[in-house]
Design a protein around this motif. Structure first.
Motif, mmCIF file in Angstrom:
data_model
loop_
_atom_site.group_PDB
_atom_site.id
_atom_site.type_symbol
_atom_site.label_atom_id
_atom_site.label_comp_id
_atom_site.label_asym_id
_atom_site.label_seq_id
_atom_site.Cartn_x
_atom_site.Cartn_y
_atom_site.Cartn_z
ATOM 1 N N ASP A 90 0.830 -1.208 0.000
ATOM 2 C CA ASP A 90 0.000 0.000 0.000
ATOM 3 C C ASP A 90 0.868 1.262 0.000
ATOM 4 O O ASP A 90 0.536 2.258 -0.641
ATOM 5 N N SER A 107 -3.791 -2.249 -4.030
ATOM 6 C CA SER A 107 -2.412 -1.731 -4.034
ATOM 7 C C SER A 107 -1.494 -2.674 -4.796
ATOM 8 O O SER A 107 -0.682 -2.251 -5.627
ATOM 9 N N TYR A 112 -4.232 8.059 -1.287
ATOM 10 C CA TYR A 112 -4.940 6.985 -0.592
ATOM 11 C C TYR A 112 -6.400 6.911 -1.063
ATOM 12 O O TYR A 112 -6.960 5.832 -1.233
ATOM 13 N N ILE A 128 -2.022 -2.366 -8.507
ATOM 14 C CA ILE A 128 -1.436 -1.153 -9.090
ATOM 15 C C ILE A 128 0.076 -1.341 -9.283
ATOM 16 O O ILE A 128 0.634 -1.026 -10.341
ATOM 17 N N CYS A 137 -10.278 0.439 -5.764
ATOM 18 C CA CYS A 137 -10.976 -0.680 -5.110
ATOM 19 C C CYS A 137 -12.405 -0.801 -5.631
ATOM 20 O O CYS A 137 -12.865 -1.885 -5.993
ATOM 21 N N ILE A 179 -7.899 -2.748 0.396
ATOM 22 C CA ILE A 179 -6.837 -1.805 0.013
ATOM 23 C C ILE A 179 -5.582 -2.548 -0.448
ATOM 24 O O ILE A 179 -4.926 -2.169 -1.422
ATOM 25 N N ALA A 222 2.151 1.599 -3.605
ATOM 26 C CA ALA A 222 1.090 2.061 -4.495
ATOM 27 C C ALA A 222 0.842 3.557 -4.268
ATOM 28 O O ALA A 222 0.665 4.324 -5.216
ATOM 29 N N TYR A 223 0.866 3.962 -3.002
ATOM 30 C CA TYR A 223 0.644 5.362 -2.642
ATOM 31 C C TYR A 223 1.691 6.258 -3.318
ATOM 32 O O TYR A 223 1.377 7.258 -3.959
ATOM 33 N N ILE A 273 -6.500 5.065 -4.278
ATOM 34 C CA ILE A 273 -6.483 3.596 -4.097
ATOM 35 C C ILE A 273 -7.900 3.111 -3.782
ATOM 36 O O ILE A 273 -8.354 2.096 -4.314
#
Length: 284
Positions: A204, A262, A237, A265, A244, A258, A207-208, A240
């Protein structure tokens, strides 16, 4: 930002081995990942190979931004390297390497000729950090599977000479990653392309950071890939979360997954499904 570090013990040994092996070779062929050409270089290699001919191969160039590949080629050429774009998986660009090797080593070949040594093969060492595609490159270059490949960082261990043809021998070496990233951005970029063990990184977070980068450098790509709207100034965030919903990543009921979004991605980026993307430029 998280602290990205990964330096298994066998790499210290690999560096010592390279210091020994470098005496045996004429040429260093260094593979870098075209998406992060500077971050995927090991600073030790310049020091180790300072009196040798040098070739840099921008591997996975098909996953990188073509316009930026050209900028990187000019950058490395200006530093005195011979440079080529390749894709060792498909073999694109690999055929041109033989000519570049002859060009890079022409002084050595000429010196040999003057001393009456004819047809001594150029001995090259192939180097690169883990997961940059070294073994795949050697197999593709040699046209047969002679180096073990694995996409777990650090599969190649030990030393092997590979005779390619009458004029070239390759020494394969384990990938080396330097002990400490001076700059955490380097660690982050290597984590993004998968050169650092995924087990120690939160998907995560990756991905962020990817979303933050892509929205600035490649606006529109995320919206296209995931059919989401990303308002200006939206927190990564929240993006993301939107992915979802768009891709139906739910845990149970309405709870958003999440982690699944993530990981998707990050995986889409690594495999070029979001687009052809370069994460850094020389002027940085």
């Amino acid at each position: 930002m998280a602290n990205y570090q990964w330096y298994p013990g066998h790499m210290t040994k690999a560096k010592r081995m390279m210091q020994e092996d470098i005496k045996l070779i004429d040429l260093v062929i260094e593979l870098v990942d075209a998406r992060v050409p500077l971050s995927s270089r090991n600073p030790d290699i310049d020091e180790l190979g300072k009196n040798k001919s040098r070739i840099i191969l921008l591997n996975k160039s098909d996953l990188a931004d073509a316009r930026k590949n050209k900028i990187w080629m000019d950058y490395f050429s200006s530093k005195g390297f011979h440079v080529l774009e390749i894709n060792s998986k498909t073999g694109a660009g690999v055929k041109s390497i033989q000519g570049v090797v002859q060009e890079a080593c022409k002084d050595k070949i000429e010196r040999d000729r003057k001393r009456g040594i004819l047809n001594r093969p150029v001995r090259a060492m192939v180097v690169g950090i883990p997961n940059v595609g070294k073994s795949t490159f050697i197999n593709s270059f040699a046209g047969r599977a002679c180096a073990k490949t694995g996409n777990k960082p650090g599969v190649t261990k030990g030393k092997q000479w590979i005779r390619l043809n009458k004029s070239l021998e390759l020494l394969d070496t384990p990938g080396i990653l330097w002990p400490k990233f001076e700059d955490q951005t380097v660690g982050l970029r290597l984590a993004m392309i998968g050169s650092i063990n995924d087990e120690i990184i939160h998907q995560d977070e990756l991905a962020y950071e990817l979303i933050r980068f892509l929205r600035g450098a490649y606006p529109g790509l995320l919206e296209q890939r995931y059919a989401v709207e990303i308002p200006d100034g939206q927190d990564a965030y929240e993006t993301i979360k939107a992915v979802c919903v768009s891709k139906k990543c739910y845990l149970k009921g309405e709870e958003l997954d999440i982690m699944k979004a993530s990981a998707m991605i990050v995986d889409d980026f690594r495999n070029g499904r979001i687009g052809k993307i370069t994460l850094e430029m020389p002027e940085e």
